[in-house]
Design a protein around this motif. Sequence first.
Motif, mmCIF file in Angstrom:
data_model
loop_
_atom_site.group_PDB
_atom_site.id
_atom_site.type_symbol
_atom_site.label_atom_id
_atom_site.label_comp_id
_atom_site.label_asym_id
_atom_site.label_seq_id
_atom_site.Cartn_x
_atom_site.Cartn_y
_atom_site.Cartn_z
ATOM 1 N N LYS A 1 0.852 -1.214 0.000
ATOM 2 C CA LYS A 1 0.000 0.000 0.000
ATOM 3 C C LYS A 1 0.882 1.256 0.000
ATOM 4 O O LYS A 1 0.618 2.212 -0.722
ATOM 5 N N PRO B 1 -8.415 -1.643 10.699
ATOM 6 C CA PRO B 1 -9.606 -1.702 9.846
ATOM 7 C C PRO B 1 -10.883 -1.367 10.609
ATOM 8 O O PRO B 1 -11.053 -1.788 11.757
ATOM 9 N N GLU C 1 -7.119 1.079 -0.578
ATOM 10 C CA GLU C 1 -7.204 -0.262 0.023
ATOM 11 C C GLU C 1 -7.706 -1.270 -1.011
ATOM 12 O O GLU C 1 -7.253 -2.418 -1.044
ATOM 13 N N PHE D 1 -11.661 4.669 4.817
ATOM 14 C CA PHE D 1 -10.673 4.271 3.810
ATOM 15 C C PHE D 1 -10.055 5.523 3.206
ATOM 16 O O PHE D 1 -10.432 6.639 3.557
ATOM 17 N N THR E 1 -5.595 -5.099 4.326
ATOM 18 C CA THR E 1 -4.817 -3.971 3.791
ATOM 19 C C THR E 1 -4.702 -2.837 4.810
ATOM 20 O O THR E 1 -4.166 -1.781 4.494
ATOM 21 N N CYS E 2 -5.240 -3.047 6.032
ATOM 22 C CA CYS E 2 -5.288 -1.953 7.020
ATOM 23 C C CYS E 2 -4.698 -2.377 8.351
ATOM 24 O O CYS E 2 -4.985 -3.474 8.842
#
Length: 306
Positions: A21, A298, A279, A112, A294-295
Amino acid sequence: MKKGCYDRYSEERLKNAINVKSCIREAMGNYLRNNGFTEISPVIISPETDPLHHSTGKAGFEYYKGRYQLTKSMILHKQISLLALDKVFVFSPNVRLEPVELADTGKHLVEFTQLDLEVAGATRDDILTIVEELVTHVLNHVKDKCKEELDYFDRELNIPKPPFEKIKYHHAYNKYGRIFEEVLSHEKQQPFWIIDFPSDEREFYDREDPSRPGILMDMDLIYPEGFGEALSGGEREFDPKRIVGRMNEQELELEEFKLYLEFAEKGLPSSAGFGIGLERMTRFVCGLNDIKDTCLFPKMPGTIGL
Ligand code: AMP
Ligand code: MG
């Protein structure tokens, strides 16, 4: 604390996805700065934000005699920024109170980041070219810089070749019905465009084609292999009468856009642009099922996360 919550922070999986990312963000920023864009600061709170046509609740708080909302997208601020600058981009945190029914799509977060971009005087075709170049640049950069991470995810990144295929909304809809995006995304091997959405499907700021009433000069980019929507964008409405007309059609309260409408009355530049979710792009690049991976922190629909 739920089992596994603590442990996920020491897993290779999270580390590799966050590295990817970060690499995507670096490539986007460098590409845009090298192509004459100015990075602007994100707006996190404002009395007016994107009304969004889908099922996201309003998030905000009282402040003295007024009310701030958390940014759902920076579209209104992007249009106004073009009074000062011709080509802008921003890594914009968006807060959207997505319903719990979207918790298991693998694609939805409540918080996001969008790379949001707008160009004064641009047409949709100009933006399609920018996106195609940007996406191929980013994928090439990640392929080059994140070999270890891609190996970990066992991900072979194919670099798409512009121009990407364009499919008109009504063709896709007539062939596959409401689920056209999902069907086509599974079918295709490289990203493709859906263009020309009907005006009742989209927000008031998407510009109608003057020669085709009811059809918007907008587009979505869809990832292949079933990863779904990458971005939405289009040419923007800037004529104050048409903006108010579209707001009325969509039964929006004009009072909620009072400050924006004052700018529109004074004159907004014509423009086009888009917003792409970081994301979702990371999920596609790494080939992940769940956007959660991806976090670091989240926020999933329907639950409260740190
Ligand atoms: P939209 O303005 O709704 O088209 O959003 C622009 C882009 O942001 C989308 O194409 C996605 O890449 C991303 N996005 C929108 N909603 C979400 C969400 N709830 N979670 C993660 N990414 C999102
Ligand atoms: Mg969209």
